[in-house]
Structure formats: structure tokens, C-alpha cells
Scaffold this motif. Structure first.
Motif: not given
Length: 109
Positions: A16, A20, A68-69, A75
Motif C-alpha cells: 500500500l 499512495q 485498495l480499501k 487506503a
């Protein structure tokens, strides 16, 4: 089942942190960093089940945007361009969604 039952929290954090910034997501490097590309087909199928939020048997664009969450609630969401590129890479039959077999192929690509 939690995603950390299959993938290590340390690998998730590292993967992660590598994406970003907006438009920095690359599914191949993410799958490798998070350790998913070295998992068995059954383990990949379990991760697919977590990503398939509505349990439809497919990952649709809305679910992909929040990809990504699933790994961390803090995220970011994928940008529109990242989501479209990810979908284009995974949706091999052109139906606008990613099935479990397509996801397994994408992870192993």
C-alpha cells in the motif's frame, strides 16, 4: 475471513505504501509485493471472495475502484484512470467485470 488470514500485514502495508500517490498503482507490482502472486489458486479465490463485496461472483468497476480499501480502510480509492486500466487488464471476455478465473489469471500474469 480477513485478508490478513491469507496475506501478511507487513506485506500489505509495504504494498500500500508503494502506491499512495494518485496514478501510482500497478496491479502486477502490487500483487507481487502483497504476496498474492505466490499464493495457491484456492487462496487467490478466497481473496477474490473478499474483494467481491456484493458477492455477485464478479468484481465490477465500483468494487475495483475501492480495491485498495479491502487491504486497509485508510487506503485511497483508485483513480478513474487506474480503475479503467485495471479493469481492461482483468476483463478478458469484455463483459465489464472480472470473474474469479480472470482474477486468478491477472494475479499470475
Amino acid at each position: 475471513m480477513a485478508i490478513t488470514d491469507i496475506l501478511s500485514a507487513k506485506d500489505i502495508e509495504s504494498a500500500l505504501s508503494s502506491c499512495q500517490a494518485d496514478d501510482s498503482f500497478n496491479y502486477k507490482s502490487f500483487f507481487s509485493m502483497v504476496g498474492l502472486s505466490s499464493k495457491t489458486p484456492d487462496q487467490i479465490k478466497k481473496v477474490f471472495g473478499i474483494l467481491d463485496q456484493d458477492k455477485s461472483g464478479f468484481i465490477e468497476e465500483e468494487e475495483l475502484q475501492l480495491f485498495l480499501k479491502n487491504f486497509s480502510s485508510s487506503a485511497r480509492a483508485l483513480t478513474s484512470a487506474e480503475t479503467k486500466a485495471f479493469m481492461a487488464a482483468g476483463d478478458t471476455d469484455g463483459d465489464g467485470k472480472i470473474g474469479v478465473e480472470e482474477f486468478q489469471s491477472l494475479v499470475k500474469a
